[in-house]
Design a protein around this motif. Structure first.
Motif, PDB file in Angstrom:
ATOM      1  N   MET A   1     -39.446-122.826   2.180  1.00  0.00           N
ATOM      2  CA  MET A   1     -38.387-121.862   2.441  1.00  0.00           C
ATOM      3  C   MET A   1     -38.958-120.726   3.274  1.00  0.00           C
ATOM      4  N   ALA A   2     -38.255-120.384   4.339  1.00  0.00           N
ATOM      5  CA  ALA A   2     -38.702-119.277   5.178  1.00  0.00           C
ATOM      6  C   ALA A   2     -38.588-117.977   4.388  1.00  0.00           C
ATOM      7  N   PRO A   3     -39.473-116.999   4.672  1.00  0.00           N
ATOM      8  CA  PRO A   3     -39.416-115.723   3.942  1.00  0.00           C
ATOM      9  C   PRO A   3     -38.060-115.045   4.078  1.00  0.00           C
ATOM     10  N   PHE A   4     -37.366-115.312   5.184  1.00  0.00           N
ATOM     11  CA  PHE A   4     -36.075-114.655   5.440  1.00  0.00           C
ATOM     12  C   PHE A   4     -34.888-115.527   5.023  1.00  0.00           C
ATOM     13  N   SER A   5     -35.164-116.599   4.263  1.00  0.00           N
ATOM     14  CA  SER A   5     -34.088-117.547   3.967  1.00  0.00           C
ATOM     15  C   SER A   5     -33.181-117.083   2.833  1.00  0.00           C
ATOM     16  N   THR A   6     -33.647-116.135   2.037  1.00  0.00           N
ATOM     17  CA  THR A   6     -32.851-115.691   0.899  1.00  0.00           C
ATOM     18  C   THR A   6     -32.552-114.192   1.026  1.00  0.00           C
ATOM     19  N   GLU A   7     -31.717-113.666   0.140  1.00  0.00           N
ATOM     20  CA  GLU A   7     -31.349-112.250   0.244  1.00  0.00           C
ATOM     21  C   GLU A   7     -32.549-111.351  -0.017  1.00  0.00           C
ATOM     22  N   GLU A   8     -33.324-111.681  -1.048  1.00  0.00           N
ATOM     23  CA  GLU A   8     -34.572-110.957  -1.282  1.00  0.00           C
ATOM     24  C   GLU A   8     -35.662-111.717  -0.561  1.00  0.00           C
ATOM     25  N   ARG A   9     -36.591-110.998   0.062  1.00  0.00           N
ATOM     26  CA  ARG A   9     -37.642-111.674   0.794  1.00  0.00           C
ATOM     27  C   ARG A   9     -38.386-112.627  -0.128  1.00  0.00           C
TER      28      ARG A   9
ATOM     29  N   PHE B   1     -41.707-132.529   7.533  1.00  0.00           N
ATOM     30  CA  PHE B   1     -41.710-131.085   7.298  1.00  0.00           C
ATOM     31  C   PHE B   1     -40.271-130.596   7.208  1.00  0.00           C
ATOM     32  N   ILE B   2     -39.929-130.041   6.069  1.00  0.00           N
ATOM     33  CA  ILE B   2     -38.569-129.554   5.858  1.00  0.00           C
ATOM     34  C   ILE B   2     -38.631-128.032   5.758  1.00  0.00           C
ATOM     35  N   GLU B   3     -38.009-127.367   6.704  1.00  0.00           N
ATOM     36  CA  GLU B   3     -38.040-125.906   6.728  1.00  0.00           C
ATOM     37  C   GLU B   3     -36.644-125.386   6.432  1.00  0.00           C
ATOM     38  N   ALA B   4     -36.483-124.746   5.284  1.00  0.00           N
ATOM     39  CA  ALA B   4     -35.188-124.151   4.951  1.00  0.00           C
ATOM     40  C   ALA B   4     -35.139-122.768   5.578  1.00  0.00           C
ATOM     41  N   LEU B   5     -34.265-122.589   6.559  1.00  0.00           N
ATOM     42  CA  LEU B   5     -34.187-121.327   7.286  1.00  0.00           C
ATOM     43  C   LEU B   5     -33.233-120.355   6.602  1.00  0.00           C
ATOM     44  N   GLN B   6     -32.201-120.907   5.987  1.00  0.00           N
ATOM     45  CA  GLN B   6     -31.240-120.073   5.259  1.00  0.00           C
ATOM     46  C   GLN B   6     -30.753-120.885   4.071  1.00  0.00           C
ATOM     47  N   CYS B   7     -30.799-120.299   2.875  1.00  0.00           N
ATOM     48  CA  CYS B   7     -30.513-121.069   1.668  1.00  0.00           C
ATOM     49  C   CYS B   7     -29.281-120.547   0.959  1.00  0.00           C
ATOM     50  N   ASP B   8     -28.450-121.490   0.531  1.00  0.00           N
ATOM     51  CA  ASP B   8     -27.278-121.095  -0.253  1.00  0.00           C
ATOM     52  C   ASP B   8     -26.945-122.175  -1.275  1.00  0.00           C
ATOM     53  N   GLY B   9     -27.959-122.667  -1.965  1.00  0.00           N
ATOM     54  CA  GLY B   9     -27.729-123.659  -3.013  1.00  0.00           C
ATOM     55  C   GLY B   9     -27.658-125.071  -2.471  1.00  0.00           C
ATOM     56  N   GLY B  10     -28.277-126.008  -3.173  1.00  0.00           N
ATOM     57  CA  GLY B  10     -28.231-127.414  -2.748  1.00  0.00           C
ATOM     58  C   GLY B  10     -29.093-127.700  -1.549  1.00  0.00           C
ATOM     59  N   THR B  11     -30.203-126.949  -1.387  1.00  0.00           N
ATOM     60  CA  THR B  11     -31.030-127.202  -0.202  1.00  0.00           C
ATOM     61  C   THR B  11     -31.840-128.490  -0.319  1.00  0.00           C
ATOM     62  N   ARG B  12     -32.166-128.902  -1.550  1.00  0.00           N
ATOM     63  CA  ARG B  12     -32.938-130.154  -1.625  1.00  0.00           C
ATOM     64  C   ARG B  12     -32.094-131.320  -1.150  1.00  0.00           C
ATOM     65  N   CYS B  13     -30.803-131.294  -1.479  1.00  0.00           N
ATOM     66  CA  CYS B  13     -29.914-132.370  -1.027  1.00  0.00           C
ATOM     67  C   CYS B  13     -29.769-132.346   0.486  1.00  0.00           C
ATOM     68  N   ALA B  14     -29.500-131.167   1.023  1.00  0.00           N
ATOM     69  CA  ALA B  14     -29.350-131.047   2.473  1.00  0.00           C
ATOM     70  C   ALA B  14     -30.656-131.449   3.167  1.00  0.00           C
ATOM     71  N   GLY B  15     -31.787-131.086   2.546  1.00  0.00           N
ATOM     72  CA  GLY B  15     -33.089-131.467   3.108  1.00  0.00           C
ATOM     73  C   GLY B  15     -33.258-132.967   3.170  1.00  0.00           C
TER      74      GLY B  15
END
Lengths: 254, 230
Positions: A80-88, A125-139
């Motif tokens: 997960m990118a450091p900027f992918s969630t609301e809190e760093r 390599f799976i890079e989550a740039l922005q996360c809003d639940g269900g990222t493993r499935c989308a990955g």
């Protein structure tokens, strides 16, 4: 920052916080071949989720002692990118990321025909740039497209979707708030054509009847997603093949 | 007994191609009586033998293939060669010089790290790395020319039916072309402008490998480019 959390996850009309019906997926956008340097790549947007996947390989494995004599090693890194969630998010790999890397690898392994390339490695390599639940499935969805784009032989595409319980209702494709404040979340990955489940996890509590309903709903979601995956792959390659009417490939080796 | 798709159609991994008395060939597999594709590619069949032509794949060495590679390491008994494949190749000393030889005396004089070589695969079985030889006519160190890398899956198209495409390139450009099965092509011309022109046309073939009437367009583009360099 004081975060307000919702009083109700389902409103009086039976709609969810983002306006979806309980059995509705978030809008999905898929793109294939977005990275020039990777052997295969894919990008997925599912609601607010944005995930980029790059696949390298089959290639020579380093360290050499990790090679397998009968098949290719599959390595997978979810990050997960450091900027992918609301809190760093601390950029160091967390326990959760390491675990998700492992379950994604295990969800893809049954599909990849790794026995065709012994002693090599396939890196995902799976890079989550922005996360809003269900990222493993989308990955998983994007990673299986990136593998196909890399030309790696697979038994089937892997499609994935979560189902669960939020606000007392069984719902499909949970987003962040439902995941956090709902009763249960259950990601499922499926090889649709072969009808085999490759990932099944559950967080929270469901009784057997609810489980049955949620599972059926997730399977239905996977089927819909597979349709989108196939469409995206065909769209990507149609351009290459049909620039001038029907294709012709009059091949003949030396 | 039924085939569910048509020739030259794009198929995806796990797509059901046919059911019944068919034989799975290249890039397809059979589960009970159903035949599926295992890659993204173009469907094709001859009689009841089904196959999928890949759009992208990595180079897997075969015995007898001509390859162009780069020397990446030298050891006591030979060299390691990068042949654009998941498997790095080995060129033993005995396959580089004719016997009898005086062991390591002048190994450095034969090949150095960074040299490009034309070589032939003489052994490969996936349990061991491929073995190369340069003891044959026209093999050995590359001393001039330019090297271009394309997808190995487009090499058959570059060669064409009975070598039609590659012969056209050679005839029009008057260049010397060596096509490695591993997707590396050596272009040797009189001038470096002509080499650039040929490389551009090779890139065009790679891009448009699956389109109709490619030979005519290549011929026209090449003539135009070559005329510009003279």
């Amino acid at each position: 920052m004081i975060k307000s959390y919702p009083e109700r996850l389902i409103d009086e009309n039976g709609l969810r916080l983002d306006g979806r019906r309980p059995d509705e997926l978030r809008p999905i956008k898929l793109e294939i071949g977005v990275l020039g340097n990777a052997d295969g790549s894919a990008y997925i947007e599912q609601g607010k989720n944005k995930i980029l996947v790059g696949v390298y390989g089959p290639r020579e494995i380093h360290p050499k002692h990790a090679e397998l004599p009968n098949r290719a090693v599959l390595r997978c890194r979810y990050r997960m990118a450091p900027f992918s969630t609301e809190e760093r998010k601390n950029p160091a790999p967390s326990r959760r990321e390491i675990e998700i890397s492992k379950v994604i690898r295990e969800a893809l392994e049954p599909a990849v025909m790794s026995e065709y390339y012994p002693r090599t490695v396939i890196d995902i390599f799976i890079e989550a740039l922005q996360c809003d639940g269900g990222t493993r499935c989308a990955g998983i969805v994007a990673a299986s497209l990136a593998l196909a784009d890399a030309g790696i032989p697979m038994r089937d595409l892997v499609s994935s979707c979560s189902a669960g319980k939020a606000g007392g209702e069984i719902v499909l494709d949970l987003f962040d708030l439902e995941d956090k404040y709902g009763e249960a979340d259950m990601p499922v990955a499926l090889m649709v054509n072969l009808n085999m489940v490759t990932l099944l996890q559950m967080d929270g509590k469901l009784n057997p009847i609810e489980f049955e309903r949620a599972f059926t709903m997730a399977i239905e979601g996977c089927r819909k997603i597979r349709g989108l995956q196939v469409e995206a792959l065909k769209k990507r390659y149609q351009g290459i093949v049909e620039r001038e009417g029907t294709s012709e490939f009059d091949e003949e080796d030396t | 007994m039924a085939i569910y798709t048509q020739k030259k159609q794009i198929v995806t991994p796990g797509e059901l191609l046919a059911q019944g008395e068919y034989y799975p060939e290249l890039n397809t597999f059979k589960e009970k009586d159903k035949i599926y594709s295992m890659i993204v590619g173009l469907f094709d069949y001859r009689g009841n033998r089904l196959s999928v032509v890949p759009l992208k794949h990595c180079y897997i060495p075969y015995v007898g293939d001509l390859v162009i590679g780069k020397v990446v390491d030298s050891g006591m008994s030979g060299w390691t060669v990068d042949i654009n494949s998941p498997y790095s190749a080995l060129l033993p000393l005995t396959e580089a010089i004719s016997r009898p030889h005086s062991m390591r005396k002048d190994v450095e004089g034969i090949l150095r790290i960074g040299d490009m070589i034309k070589a032939k695969v003489i052994a490969f079985d996936r349990t061991k790395d491929p073995i190369l030889t340069i003891r044959d006519r026209d093999l050995g160190k590359v001393t001039r020319g330019k090297v271009v890398k394309i997808l190995p899956s487009k090499i058959p198209r570059l060669i064409g039916k009975k070598g039609s495409m590659i012969n056209l390139l050679k005839k029009v450009s008057l260049c010397d072309l060596t096509v490695g099965q591993n997707g590396v092509i050596l272009v040797m011309c009189k001038s470096s402008e002509a080499e650039e022109a040929v490389i551009d046309v090779i890139r065009m073939i790679e891009r448009e490998a699956h389109t109709q009437g490619l030979t005519d367009r290549v011929s026209e583009a090449l003539r135009r480019r070559i005329a510009g360099t003279q």
